[in-house]
Enzyme design. Sequence first.
Site, PDB file in Angstrom:
ATOM      1  CE  LYS A  58      38.326 -44.660  54.982  1.00  0.00           C
ATOM      2  NZ  LYS A  58      39.335 -45.683  55.762  1.00  0.00           N
ATOM      3  CB  SER A 132      38.508 -48.776  54.049  1.00  0.00           C
ATOM      4  OG  SER A 132      38.763 -48.179  55.315  1.00  0.00           O
ATOM      5  CB  SER A 156      42.107 -48.659  56.453  1.00  0.00           C
ATOM      6  OG  SER A 156      41.270 -49.973  56.470  1.00  0.00           O
TER       7      SER A 156
END
Length: 437
Positions: A58, A132, A156
């Site tokens: 990420k 996210s 997330s």
Amino acid sequence: MLDVLDAIRETDPRLGAYVEVAGARAVREARAADRLIARRGAAAFRERPLLGVTVSVKDLIQTRDLPTRRGSLLANPRAAADAPCVARLRAAGAIVVGKTATSEYGWSASTVSRVGPATRNPWAPGRTAGGSSGGSAAAVAANLCTASLGTDGAGSVRIPAAFCGVVGFKPSFGHIPYVPPCAERLSHVGPLARSVADVGELMAVLAGPDRRDPQSVPAPPVPDARRGALRIGWIEFAGTSGAVRDATEKVLPVLAALGHRVERIEAPFPDPYEALVDILAAAEANGTAPADEPWCDEGRLAVVRYGRSVSGAAVARAEQTRLALRTRLAAVMEGYDLLAMATVPLEPFAAGAIAPPWAAAARDLRWLAWSPATYPFNLTGQPALSLPVGLTPAGLPAGLQLVGRVGEDALVLSAGERLETALGLSLTPPALTVKGS
């Protein structure tokens, strides 16, 4: 490796999972892994258990050889060293194929930013992948890597895992070092993969303290996690859609067949959303100067501006709520080995949206309120696993969340793996034939 890179080139323009691809470096590392396997055979895997496994990272997590933009147009200097979690994966032989999309600084539970297009769901490109860590979940679901590293401050990792039909794990707080450390003590690094067993293998490499994160802790000794009947408290949160309820409740007879004792219970704590917002908003405001505002995502900027108005007394009250929640759940968990619930109460909403329509306005501070089963366990630091358990009538994945006591990560993973095996599902997104939908 070439197959993975070819798949990214072919498929990712329709998904927006990646913001950076390693390319030539990944190919060199794959060829080196092949040579090592040819020379050492099985011994190579004993020394480097993830040898040749493709992983993505990420874009909130530091990497020495790829930029870390944090989903933002704000300047973010290139990291001089990998974050501990990335370094551990590389040391175990994994190959980092690229950085995956996130919302700006991970502020929302969708993956929309000004850095690139919104990340789309491999099951339905017109819908969100969640966030996210949506880029990570979409990449794993679409076979654009074997596994991924995400972060989870209010759901997330688990929200996009549920939306995309993959496994996502938020370990007990501090079990994986988070560098730079998170001041709000909500954010966890967590792996995503296509099976619970794969997540367990990743955790064996990732867990353990690091001096750069003073909040990181030693992983507890692995107990005999495969004990028999477990006591499970089954919670249905208000607002759960019928489609998600029906898909997740099909698991109940499977749990009973495994010998577990399942009891339906009301949510055993008041909703801590207001405390979560005050803690998160204060942290966002602390890291954003007024001069940065022209470069900020509009939705996140509303949160930042609210955070500047949060008083020290309000933050203290929020921390008191956090302590009360931890105390309450510790008492509840004396009666249950696990809690189980739908990971998210609804199906994926539209790609490009921050949240469902009723919660989409950041200025109303409801942008995370639609996921009441995820954020409480960031406040408590408990381990929480989301695994896919079926499809809704619309053909979209539904995720079940298993939550354990702090430190009992191995029990959560073992129970998840047994359930996964009993279900015998093989969920694969349909061919991505819709372009730009």
